[in-house]
Design an enzyme around this catalytic site. Structure first.
Site, PDB file in Angstrom:
ATOM      1  N   ASP A 210       0.837  -1.208   0.000  1.00 21.40           N
ATOM      2  CA  ASP A 210       0.000   0.000   0.000  1.00 21.40           C
ATOM      3  C   ASP A 210       0.872   1.259   0.000  1.00 21.40           C
ATOM      4  O   ASP A 210       1.954   1.263   0.592  1.00 21.40           O
ATOM      5  CB  ASP A 210      -0.894  -0.020   1.249  1.00 21.40           C
ATOM      6  CG  ASP A 210      -2.076   0.930   1.116  1.00 21.40           C
ATOM      7  OD1 ASP A 210      -2.295   1.472   0.009  1.00 21.40           O
ATOM      8  OD2 ASP A 210      -2.760   1.150   2.123  1.00 21.40           O
ATOM      9  N   GLY A 211       0.362   2.300  -0.653  1.00 15.26           N
ATOM     10  CA  GLY A 211       1.031   3.602  -0.579  1.00 15.26           C
ATOM     11  C   GLY A 211       1.608   4.119  -1.881  1.00 15.26           C
ATOM     12  O   GLY A 211       2.274   5.158  -1.887  1.00 15.26           O
TER      13      GLY A 211
ATOM     14  N   ARG B  69      -0.394   8.983 -10.387  1.00 17.46           N
ATOM     15  CA  ARG B  69      -0.436   7.778  -9.549  1.00 17.46           C
ATOM     16  C   ARG B  69       0.227   6.574 -10.228  1.00 17.46           C
ATOM     17  O   ARG B  69       0.844   5.737  -9.576  1.00 17.46           O
ATOM     18  CB  ARG B  69      -1.892   7.443  -9.198  1.00 17.46           C
ATOM     19  CG  ARG B  69      -2.519   8.436  -8.206  1.00 17.46           C
ATOM     20  CD  ARG B  69      -3.996   8.115  -7.987  1.00 17.46           C
ATOM     21  NE  ARG B  69      -4.186   6.788  -7.429  1.00 17.46           N
ATOM     22  CZ  ARG B  69      -4.089   6.495  -6.123  1.00 17.46           C
ATOM     23  NH1 ARG B  69      -3.830   7.443  -5.252  1.00 17.46           N
ATOM     24  NH2 ARG B  69      -4.270   5.264  -5.695  1.00 17.46           N
TER      25      ARG B  69
ATOM     26  N   HIS C 209       2.722   3.307  -8.970  1.00 14.85           N
ATOM     27  CA  HIS C 209       2.541   1.866  -9.188  1.00 14.85           C
ATOM     28  C   HIS C 209       3.767   1.286  -9.903  1.00 14.85           C
ATOM     29  O   HIS C 209       4.230   0.185  -9.575  1.00 14.85           O
ATOM     30  CB  HIS C 209       1.272   1.606 -10.001  1.00 14.85           C
ATOM     31  CG  HIS C 209       0.011   2.025  -9.290  1.00 14.85           C
ATOM     32  ND1 HIS C 209      -0.248   1.677  -7.983  1.00 14.85           N
ATOM     33  CD2 HIS C 209      -1.056   2.767  -9.700  1.00 14.85           C
ATOM     34  CE1 HIS C 209      -1.431   2.180  -7.615  1.00 14.85           C
ATOM     35  NE2 HIS C 209      -1.929   2.856  -8.640  1.00 14.85           N
TER      36      HIS C 209
ATOM     37  N   ASP D 115     -12.303  -5.160  -4.654  1.00 15.51           N
ATOM     38  CA  ASP D 115     -12.850  -3.826  -4.374  1.00 15.51           C
ATOM     39  C   ASP D 115     -12.124  -2.715  -5.147  1.00 15.51           C
ATOM     40  O   ASP D 115     -12.612  -1.590  -5.205  1.00 15.51           O
ATOM     41  CB  ASP D 115     -12.801  -3.541  -2.864  1.00 15.51           C
ATOM     42  CG  ASP D 115     -13.888  -4.315  -2.118  1.00 15.51           C
ATOM     43  OD1 ASP D 115     -15.002  -4.442  -2.668  1.00 15.51           O
ATOM     44  OD2 ASP D 115     -13.615  -4.798  -1.009  1.00 15.51           O
TER      45      ASP D 115
ATOM     46  N   LEU E 110      11.124 -20.472  -4.887  1.00 20.22           N
ATOM     47  CA  LEU E 110      10.137 -19.604  -4.222  1.00 20.22           C
ATOM     48  C   LEU E 110       8.854 -19.617  -5.056  1.00 20.22           C
ATOM     49  O   LEU E 110       8.913 -19.720  -6.276  1.00 20.22           O
ATOM     50  CB  LEU E 110      10.687 -18.174  -4.188  1.00 20.22           C
ATOM     51  CG  LEU E 110       9.772 -17.140  -3.515  1.00 20.22           C
ATOM     52  CD1 LEU E 110      10.453 -16.627  -2.235  1.00 20.22           C
ATOM     53  CD2 LEU E 110       9.504 -15.940  -4.383  1.00 20.22           C
TER      54      LEU E 110
HETATM   55  C1  FPP Z   1      -2.074   0.203  -3.326  1.00 25.15           C
HETATM   56  O1  FPP Z   1      -1.552   1.519  -3.332  1.00 25.15           O
HETATM   57  C2  FPP Z   1      -1.517  -0.506  -4.433  1.00 25.15           C
HETATM   58  C3  FPP Z   1      -2.239  -1.047  -5.445  1.00 25.15           C
HETATM   59  C4  FPP Z   1      -3.697  -1.039  -5.557  1.00 25.15           C
HETATM   60  C5  FPP Z   1      -1.541  -1.682  -6.566  1.00 25.15           C
HETATM   61  C6  FPP Z   1      -0.448  -2.618  -6.179  1.00 25.15           C
HETATM   62  C7  FPP Z   1       0.457  -2.713  -7.316  1.00 25.15           C
HETATM   63  C8  FPP Z   1       1.771  -2.622  -7.249  1.00 25.15           C
HETATM   64  C9  FPP Z   1       2.543  -2.491  -6.000  1.00 25.15           C
HETATM   65  C10 FPP Z   1       2.549  -2.653  -8.483  1.00 25.15           C
HETATM   66  C11 FPP Z   1       3.461  -3.812  -8.512  1.00 25.15           C
HETATM   67  C12 FPP Z   1       2.773  -5.098  -8.530  1.00 25.15           C
HETATM   68  C13 FPP Z   1       2.830  -5.965  -9.545  1.00 25.15           C
HETATM   69  C14 FPP Z   1       2.182  -7.288  -9.440  1.00 25.15           C
HETATM   70  C15 FPP Z   1       3.525  -5.649 -10.799  1.00 25.15           C
HETATM   71  P1  FPP Z   1      -2.582   2.709  -3.436  1.00 25.15           P
HETATM   72  O2  FPP Z   1      -2.716   3.070  -4.873  1.00 25.15           O
HETATM   73  O3  FPP Z   1      -3.848   2.365  -2.753  1.00 25.15           O
HETATM   74  O4  FPP Z   1      -1.791   3.813  -2.668  1.00 25.15           O
HETATM   75  P2  FPP Z   1      -2.446   4.973  -1.807  1.00 25.15           P
HETATM   76  O5  FPP Z   1      -3.097   4.324  -0.610  1.00 25.15           O
HETATM   77  O6  FPP Z   1      -1.258   5.782  -1.447  1.00 25.15           O
HETATM   78  O7  FPP Z   1      -3.409   5.708  -2.702  1.00 25.15           O
END
Ligand code: FPP
Length: 263
Positions: free
Chosen positions: A24-25, A37, A41, A71, A135
């Site tokens: 998250d984040g 954003r 990612h 969600d 793994l």
């Molecule tokens: C949450 O951060 C993250 C996600 C919904 C996407 C997770 C994806 C990745 C970490 C990219 C790498 C993963 C793969 C499989 C390639 P958020 O967008 O909710 O952050 P925020 O809470 O700061 O808005």
């Protein structure tokens, strides 16, 4: 009836750990830098690579990461599309590397709602990396633990027929393996759940498997997450006493204590 070939997957003599991560984040990391954003990612994907590389030498055999929850469909369509494109690119690029490193990629979640090209990249990465013994990287995409459990309960066979029919834990485990698309191979219990980004909740991730997970939260935003964070989380995990509901049992192994509580 659960076939006798059904087994816990135990690839090594040493206890090896299942670590689950809620990454998250990313969005906040990007906003803090005035970036879109999607950049957060993209840098989050680099953080995942760092963690993947560090995990085996830290005693991790299974790494399950929450990439897109059921969600997350509530997010704006542009962000969803960007995420789907990123996942597809990641899978296409990582498959060969993972194959070389003995990392098996598995995807869990409801695939059919995802774009077809992403579904193909998921299946292709799974085929290419199948049997990797170093793994298992499990990527949760369009995943909901509650929906998964409801499906497993619907498919499970009760132990006794009749109005008092009960479902045993083993029956659910067995059925869950089918829902996860890995018949006969139980998804191991999570030993340690990590969540970055400052929130402290499970957000419908691996609820059944996290029954006795140790939880470790950090305010670090996922794109800043380093191998040293994983090492710190595992250090703390190893200092915690896990009794699985029993009294403290000096000398008992993790598996013995857990098995004592199984019905
Ligand atoms: C949450 O951060 C993250 C996600 C919904 C996407 C997770 C994806 C990745 C970490 C990219 C790498 C993963 C793969 C499989 C390639 P958020 O967008 O909710 O952050 P925020 O809470 O700061 O808005």
């Amino acid at each position: 009836m659960i076939p006798s070939t059904y087994h816990h997957r135990d690839r090594a003599q040493l206890p090896r750990l299942h670590v689950a991560i809620i990454m998250d984040g990313n969005g906040r990391w990007a906003s803090l830098r005035g970036l879109p954003r999607r950049q957060g990612h993209a840098v989050g994907a680099v953080a995942l690579r760092r963690v993947l590389e560090a995990a085996p030498s830290l005693g991790v055999s299974d790494l399950s990461v929450y990439a897109f929850s059921a969600d997350n469909w509530k997010r704006p369509p542009e962000e969803r599309l960007e995420l789907f494109r990123l996942f597809e690119r990641y899978l296409l690029e990582e498959a060969a590397r993972c194959q070389q490193e003995g990392v098996e990629i598995r995807c869990i979640g409801w695939r059919h709602r995802l774009p077809e090209s992403l579904q193909e990249a998921m299946s292709s990465a799974e085929r290419q990396t199948a049997g990797g013994r170093h793994l298992t990287l499990r990527i949760a995409l369009d995943y909901s633990s509650r929906a998964t459990l409801a499906q497993a309960a619907a498919w499970a066979t009760p132990e006794d027929a009749g109005p008092l029919a009960t479902l045993s834990r083993q029956a659910i485990d067995y059925s869950l393996a089918n829902v996860y698309g890995e018949p006969g191979r139980r998804l191991p219990e999570v030993d340690l759940l990590i969540r970055s980004g400052g929130q402290q909740r499970l957000s419908d991730f691996l609820l059944w498997e996290c029954a006795y997970a140790e939880l470790w939260f950090t305010g670090t935003l996922w794109p800043d997450f380093e191998a040293s964070h994983l090492a710190a989380a595992l250090d703390e995990f190893r200092r915690r006493q896990r009794t699985f509901g029993a009294l403290s049992t000096p000398g008992a192994t993790r598996t013995e204590v857990a098995a004592g509580g199984m019905r």
